[in-house]
Design a protein around this motif. Sequence first.
Motif, PDB file in Angstrom:
ATOM      1  N   THR A   1     -16.770  -3.341   6.221  1.00 21.88           N
ATOM      2  CA  THR A   1     -16.502  -3.228   7.657  1.00 21.88           C
ATOM      3  C   THR A   1     -15.903  -4.544   8.116  1.00 21.88           C
ATOM      4  OG1 THR A   1     -18.341  -1.698   7.937  1.00 21.88           O
ATOM      5  CG2 THR A   1     -17.544  -2.767   9.912  1.00 21.88           C
ATOM      6  N   PHE A   2     -14.801  -4.461   8.883  1.00 22.67           N
ATOM      7  CA  PHE A   2     -14.157  -5.682   9.346  1.00 22.67           C
ATOM      8  C   PHE A   2     -13.501  -5.429  10.702  1.00 22.67           C
ATOM      9  CE2 PHE A   2     -11.260  -3.278   6.739  1.00 22.67           C
ATOM     10  CZ  PHE A   2     -10.074  -3.278   7.447  1.00 22.67           C
ATOM     11  N   LEU A   3     -13.218  -6.520  11.403  1.00 23.22           N
ATOM     12  CA  LEU A   3     -12.576  -6.471  12.710  1.00 23.22           C
ATOM     13  C   LEU A   3     -11.085  -6.721  12.519  1.00 23.22           C
ATOM     14  CD1 LEU A   3     -13.345  -6.283  15.772  1.00 23.22           C
ATOM     15  CD2 LEU A   3     -13.248  -8.778  15.783  1.00 23.22           C
ATOM     16  N   VAL A   4     -10.262  -5.861  13.100  1.00 20.16           N
ATOM     17  CA  VAL A   4      -8.812  -6.019  12.968  1.00 20.16           C
ATOM     18  C   VAL A   4      -8.341  -7.020  14.025  1.00 20.16           C
ATOM     19  CG1 VAL A   4      -6.572  -4.844  13.081  1.00 20.16           C
ATOM     20  CG2 VAL A   4      -8.529  -3.698  12.053  1.00 20.16           C
ATOM     21  N   THR A   5      -7.650  -8.063  13.584  1.00 23.04           N
ATOM     22  CA  THR A   5      -7.136  -9.081  14.507  1.00 23.04           C
ATOM     23  C   THR A   5      -5.617  -9.104  14.446  1.00 23.04           C
ATOM     24  OG1 THR A   5      -7.182 -10.792  12.809  1.00 23.04           O
ATOM     25  CG2 THR A   5      -9.196 -10.510  14.118  1.00 23.04           C
ATOM     26  N   LYS A   6      -5.026  -9.865  15.347  1.00 19.49           N
ATOM     27  CA  LYS A   6      -3.551  -9.967  15.395  1.00 19.49           C
ATOM     28  C   LYS A   6      -2.986 -10.496  14.067  1.00 19.49           C
ATOM     29  CE  LYS A   6      -2.667 -10.549  20.357  1.00 19.49           C
ATOM     30  NZ  LYS A   6      -3.682  -9.607  20.704  1.00 19.49           N
ATOM     31  N   ALA A   7      -3.742 -11.361  13.398  1.00 15.14           N
ATOM     32  CA  ALA A   7      -3.274 -11.948  12.140  1.00 15.14           C
ATOM     33  C   ALA A   7      -3.345 -10.943  10.987  1.00 15.14           C
ATOM     34  CB  ALA A   7      -4.109 -13.175  11.799  1.00 15.14           C
ATOM     35  N   ASP A   8      -4.157  -9.895  11.161  1.00 14.41           N
ATOM     36  CA  ASP A   8      -4.366  -8.913  10.098  1.00 14.41           C
ATOM     37  C   ASP A   8      -3.381  -7.756  10.268  1.00 14.41           C
ATOM     38  OD1 ASP A   8      -5.342  -7.287   8.144  1.00 14.41           O
ATOM     39  OD2 ASP A   8      -7.143  -6.689   9.228  1.00 14.41           O
ATOM     40  N   THR A   9      -2.288  -7.790   9.504  1.00 14.13           N
ATOM     41  CA  THR A   9      -1.274  -6.739   9.634  1.00 14.13           C
ATOM     42  C   THR A   9      -1.561  -5.551   8.733  1.00 14.13           C
ATOM     43  OG1 THR A   9       0.052  -7.801   7.948  1.00 14.13           O
ATOM     44  CG2 THR A   9       0.551  -8.376  10.224  1.00 14.13           C
TER      45      THR A   9
ATOM     46  N   PHE B   1       0.828  -1.205   0.000  1.00 16.32           N
ATOM     47  CA  PHE B   1       0.000   0.000   0.000  1.00 16.32           C
ATOM     48  C   PHE B   1       0.858   1.249   0.000  1.00 16.32           C
ATOM     49  CE2 PHE B   1       0.817  -0.732   4.466  1.00 16.32           C
ATOM     50  CZ  PHE B   1       0.924   0.539   5.031  1.00 16.32           C
ATOM     51  N   LEU B   2       0.257   2.328  -0.501  1.00 17.62           N
ATOM     52  CA  LEU B   2       0.905   3.639  -0.537  1.00 17.62           C
ATOM     53  C   LEU B   2      -0.097   4.646   0.021  1.00 17.62           C
ATOM     54  CD1 LEU B   2       3.335   5.407  -1.594  1.00 17.62           C
ATOM     55  CD2 LEU B   2       1.968   5.742  -3.657  1.00 17.62           C
ATOM     56  N   ILE B   3       0.271   5.342   1.109  1.00 13.06           N
ATOM     57  CA  ILE B   3      -0.630   6.334   1.708  1.00 13.06           C
ATOM     58  C   ILE B   3      -0.588   7.593   0.858  1.00 13.06           C
ATOM     59  CG2 ILE B   3      -1.047   7.798   3.726  1.00 13.06           C
ATOM     60  CD1 ILE B   3       0.102   5.509   5.429  1.00 13.06           C
ATOM     61  N   THR B   4      -1.755   8.029   0.374  1.00  9.69           N
ATOM     62  CA  THR B   4      -1.823   9.245  -0.448  1.00  9.69           C
ATOM     63  C   THR B   4      -2.177  10.470   0.401  1.00  9.69           C
ATOM     64  OG1 THR B   4      -4.093   8.662  -1.045  1.00  9.69           O
ATOM     65  CG2 THR B   4      -2.371   8.043  -2.586  1.00  9.69           C
ATOM     66  N   SER B   5      -2.920  10.262   1.497  1.00  2.77           N
ATOM     67  CA  SER B   5      -3.131  11.361   2.451  1.00  2.77           C
ATOM     68  C   SER B   5      -3.313  10.768   3.836  1.00  2.77           C
ATOM     69  CB  SER B   5      -4.329  12.231   2.060  1.00  2.77           C
ATOM     70  OG  SER B   5      -5.527  11.548   2.257  1.00  2.77           O
ATOM     71  N   GLN B   6      -2.656  11.377   4.805  1.00  3.66           N
ATOM     72  CA  GLN B   6      -2.634  10.873   6.179  1.00  3.66           C
ATOM     73  C   GLN B   6      -3.796  11.461   6.960  1.00  3.66           C
ATOM     74  OE1 GLN B   6      -1.669   8.358   8.391  1.00  3.66           O
ATOM     75  NE2 GLN B   6       0.416   8.758   7.667  1.00  3.66           N
ATOM     76  N   GLY B   7      -4.603  10.618   7.573  1.00  2.00           N
ATOM     77  CA  GLY B   7      -5.724  11.093   8.385  1.00  2.00           C
ATOM     78  C   GLY B   7      -5.264  11.549   9.757  1.00  2.00           C
ATOM     79  N   THR B   8      -6.168  12.186  10.491  1.00  2.77           N
ATOM     80  CA  THR B   8      -5.834  12.685  11.834  1.00  2.77           C
ATOM     81  C   THR B   8      -6.657  11.983  12.910  1.00  2.77           C
ATOM     82  OG1 THR B   8      -7.456  14.450  11.545  1.00  2.77           O
ATOM     83  CG2 THR B   8      -5.159  14.969  11.013  1.00  2.77           C
ATOM     84  N   GLY B   9      -7.484  11.006  12.499  1.00  2.00           N
ATOM     85  CA  GLY B   9      -8.343  10.298  13.453  1.00  2.00           C
ATOM     86  C   GLY B   9      -7.572   9.261  14.247  1.00  2.00           C
ATOM     87  N   PRO B  10      -8.319   8.425  15.003  1.00  8.19           N
ATOM     88  CA  PRO B  10      -7.673   7.411  15.842  1.00  8.19           C
ATOM     89  C   PRO B  10      -6.885   6.382  15.032  1.00  8.19           C
ATOM     90  CG  PRO B  10     -10.074   7.153  15.848  1.00  8.19           C
ATOM     91  CD  PRO B  10      -9.774   8.412  15.116  1.00  8.19           C
ATOM     92  N   VAL B  11      -5.844   5.832  15.678  1.00  5.30           N
ATOM     93  CA  VAL B  11      -4.993   4.825  15.049  1.00  5.30           C
ATOM     94  C   VAL B  11      -5.679   3.464  15.143  1.00  5.30           C
ATOM     95  CG1 VAL B  11      -2.754   3.647  15.210  1.00  5.30           C
ATOM     96  CG2 VAL B  11      -2.886   6.107  15.589  1.00  5.30           C
ATOM     97  N   ILE B  12      -5.610   2.682  14.076  1.00  2.00           N
ATOM     98  CA  ILE B  12      -6.211   1.349  14.049  1.00  2.00           C
ATOM     99  C   ILE B  12      -5.338   0.374  14.840  1.00  2.00           C
ATOM    100  CG2 ILE B  12      -6.910  -0.566  12.552  1.00  2.00           C
ATOM    101  CD1 ILE B  12      -7.305   1.563  10.316  1.00  2.00           C
ATOM    102  N   GLN B  13      -5.982  -0.335  15.787  1.00  2.00           N
ATOM    103  CA  GLN B  13      -5.279  -1.333  16.603  1.00  2.00           C
ATOM    104  C   GLN B  13      -6.058  -2.641  16.592  1.00  2.00           C
ATOM    105  OE1 GLN B  13      -5.124   0.665  20.368  1.00  2.00           O
ATOM    106  NE2 GLN B  13      -3.598   2.140  19.696  1.00  2.00           N
ATOM    107  N   ASP B  14      -5.448  -3.685  17.144  1.00  2.00           N
ATOM    108  CA  ASP B  14      -6.140  -4.977  17.258  1.00  2.00           C
ATOM    109  C   ASP B  14      -7.452  -4.791  18.007  1.00  2.00           C
ATOM    110  OD1 ASP B  14      -4.013  -6.144  16.034  1.00  2.00           O
ATOM    111  OD2 ASP B  14      -3.091  -6.916  17.854  1.00  2.00           O
ATOM    112  N   GLY B  15      -8.505  -5.442  17.516  1.00  3.23           N
ATOM    113  CA  GLY B  15      -9.801  -5.382  18.194  1.00  3.23           C
ATOM    114  C   GLY B  15     -10.683  -4.240  17.730  1.00  3.23           C
ATOM    115  N   ASN B  16     -10.151  -3.317  16.909  1.00  5.70           N
ATOM    116  CA  ASN B  16     -10.968  -2.219  16.368  1.00  5.70           C
ATOM    117  C   ASN B  16     -11.822  -2.723  15.212  1.00  5.70           C
ATOM    118  OD1 ASN B  16      -8.358   0.279  16.655  1.00  5.70           O
ATOM    119  ND2 ASN B  16      -9.899  -0.259  18.136  1.00  5.70           N
TER     120      ASN B  16
END
Length: 170
Positions: free
Chosen positions: A127-135, A89-104
């Motif tokens: 919509t999906f749940l971020v897990t430890k396996a999902d980097t 992936f290539l970030i084209t614009s950086q957001g200012t909201g919360p950082v995505i972590q496991d369990g979000n």
Amino acid sequence: MYYQQPGLVHGKYLLDFAAQYCDTKYEINIQFPYILCVYSGVKEKIAAQEIRRKEIESNMLSALRKIGNEIDNPDSGWKQMSSEDERRFLITSQGTGPVIQDGNEVTIRVRYPGKDGKPEKFDELKTFLVTKADTGFRGLRQGSSLIIACNGEKKLLEFVEILLVTKLKP
């Protein structure tokens, strides 16, 4: 060859006729409503839409080749997302909201490039749940926009916007 357009005079038909039947190595005299030219025999008629479609397809392939070359260059900004299908992936614009972590729970908008020359064909919300396996999305911020490219056989390209990051209560 002398050709006079029957009925209603319309310049487009005269030009189409000239393109299909006149030899372009010689002068073509178009005086509405007639054409005077050297006959070339019937040429294969190529629609302008077909030429445009091939041009768009060629541009898309060269863009994908360019991305393919950039992906392997560490200075280009592309980061590994998944090693299974070589996704980066290539970030084209950086957001200012919360950082995505496991369990979000994360909601993203995905837009695929259109085949008709438009930048995107359609929007799809996921919509999906971020897990430890999902980097893939861990560490990115809400509001970020990115391009995801798959350098595998499919040559996939997606435009993604991270719309919502929800911290689920246990």
